[in-house]
Design an enzyme around this catalytic site. Structure first.
Site, PDB file in Angstrom:
ATOM      1  N   LEU A  27       4.681 -38.424 -21.733  1.00  9.06           N
ATOM      2  CA  LEU A  27       3.746 -38.435 -20.616  1.00  9.06           C
ATOM      3  C   LEU A  27       4.555 -38.569 -19.331  1.00  9.06           C
ATOM      4  O   LEU A  27       5.729 -38.944 -19.349  1.00  9.06           O
ATOM      5  CB  LEU A  27       2.772 -39.607 -20.756  1.00  9.06           C
ATOM      6  CG  LEU A  27       1.849 -39.559 -21.972  1.00  9.06           C
ATOM      7  CD1 LEU A  27       1.121 -40.886 -22.133  1.00  9.06           C
ATOM      8  CD2 LEU A  27       0.857 -38.416 -21.845  1.00  9.06           C
ATOM      9  N   SER A  28       3.924 -38.290 -18.198  1.00  7.04           N
ATOM     10  CA  SER A  28       4.680 -38.382 -16.946  1.00  7.04           C
ATOM     11  C   SER A  28       5.224 -39.793 -16.729  1.00  7.04           C
ATOM     12  O   SER A  28       6.313 -39.970 -16.178  1.00  7.04           O
ATOM     13  CB  SER A  28       3.827 -37.938 -15.757  1.00  7.04           C
ATOM     14  OG  SER A  28       2.703 -38.774 -15.591  1.00  7.04           O
ATOM     15  N   GLU A  29       4.488 -40.827 -17.178  1.00  6.04           N
ATOM     16  CA  GLU A  29       4.980 -42.202 -17.089  1.00  6.04           C
ATOM     17  C   GLU A  29       4.503 -43.007 -18.301  1.00  6.04           C
ATOM     18  O   GLU A  29       3.382 -42.831 -18.782  1.00  6.04           O
ATOM     19  CB  GLU A  29       4.453 -42.921 -15.836  1.00  6.04           C
ATOM     20  CG  GLU A  29       4.720 -42.205 -14.530  1.00  6.04           C
ATOM     21  CD  GLU A  29       6.113 -42.397 -13.995  1.00  6.04           C
ATOM     22  OE1 GLU A  29       6.865 -43.227 -14.570  1.00  6.04           O
ATOM     23  OE2 GLU A  29       6.455 -41.728 -13.008  1.00  6.04           O
ATOM     24  N   THR A  30       5.382 -43.887 -18.758  1.00  8.01           N
ATOM     25  CA  THR A  30       4.999 -44.917 -19.723  1.00  8.01           C
ATOM     26  C   THR A  30       5.337 -46.266 -19.108  1.00  8.01           C
ATOM     27  O   THR A  30       6.445 -46.472 -18.600  1.00  8.01           O
ATOM     28  CB  THR A  30       5.743 -44.758 -21.057  1.00  8.01           C
ATOM     29  OG1 THR A  30       5.354 -43.520 -21.673  1.00  8.01           O
ATOM     30  CG2 THR A  30       5.404 -45.895 -22.006  1.00  8.01           C
ATOM     31  N   GLY A  67       0.990 -43.901 -20.479  1.00  2.64           N
ATOM     32  CA  GLY A  67       1.143 -44.747 -21.645  1.00  2.64           C
ATOM     33  C   GLY A  67       1.338 -46.191 -21.209  1.00  2.64           C
ATOM     34  O   GLY A  67       1.980 -46.462 -20.198  1.00  2.64           O
TER      35      GLY A  67
END
Length: 258
Positions: free
Chosen positions: A42-45, A20
């Site tokens: 999500l795994s990362e934003t 994101g």
């Protein structure tokens, strides 16, 4: 705020690692960024804010802020280069890992990261129990790096994520081996920060690049992460720095309403 989802380290959607990207018009509180990252799941934003000399960039998993994230940096650079400033070729980000520079070359985004060469660590019974493998060597950088005998072993690892999360060393655990059709392969597990298996992990290659550069006696390498989604990472060892490169595809464009 404008919000995008980008599949990083892939030239097609539904591949690579989705990140994101939130475009901020002004800084927001850390607690709010964490809530948004948890909602996105999500795994990362990434959260990016333009300043006079570049950009302020922060990364959050659903449960924690992290000090370096490659795929969300790539995703952010892709959105800036395609949606915000289409003519830009070089970007500079101020982050918890210092100044990170990204250069766009054709479809590739070249990210310049600090090298995190792992050092030999003690192999423990807890590692063996968590990974379900008998292994004689472990290395430690930010993450534990566990080299295996071959690509097949990397594909077949079935970790116990609860036990992985209880290991004393490393934010995450990386298993890696020499590749069959690329220089090296890997899989990356981060249950401590809410991500059991990360699809493609750019920051892990800040450790994998110097390790495999020494093992293979090569400075420029091609790697693959063997998650279900998979992804290709182009790596270059430059001594104290590494260049980690990949492609990206925009999957979603929208707005977050607060």
């Amino acid at each position: 705020m404008k919000y995008y989802v980008v599949d990083a380290f892939s030239e097609n959607i539904f591949g690579g690692n989705p990140a994101g990207v939130c475009i901020l018009e002004e800084p927001i509180e850390k607690e709010l960024m964490q809530q948004i990252a948890a909602e996105n799941n999500l795994s990362e934003t990434a959260f990016v804010f333009e300043v006079a000399d570049g950009y302020e960039l922060k990364w959050f998993t659903p449960t924690a802020e992290v000090d370096l994230c490659g795929h969300a940096t790539l995703a952010t650079a892709h959105i800036i280069a395609t949606k915000i400033h289409p003519d830009v070729k070089r970007m500079k980000f101020n982050t918890l890992s210092g100044i990170l520079e990204v250069e766009k070359q054709g479809e590739l985004y070249r990210m310049n990261f600090p090298s995190r060469k792992p050092k030999l660590a003690m192999w423990t019974n807890d590692m063996e129990a968590a990974l379900g493998i008998k292994q004689g060597k472990a290395y430690l950088s930010r993450d534990l790096v566990i080299p295996l005998e071959n690509e097949k072993m990397v594909k077949e690892v079935r970790p116990d994520f609860k036990k992985l999360a209880m290991l004393d060393h490393g934010m995450g655990v990386i298993v890696t081996a020499k590749g069959e059709d690329v220089d090296f392969v890997s899989r990356c597990f981060y249950p401590k920060i809410g991500v059991d298996e990360d699809p493609v992990t750019g920051s892990a290659h800040a450790a994998l690049t110097p390790y495999w550069s020494e093992v293979l006696n090569k400075k420029v390498m091609v790697a693959k992460q063997l998650s279900k989604r998979g992804g290709t990472v182009y790596c270059e060892d430059q001594g104290e720095r590494v260049v980690v490169s990949g492609k990206a595809s925009t999957y979603l464009e929208g707005e977050i309403i607060l």
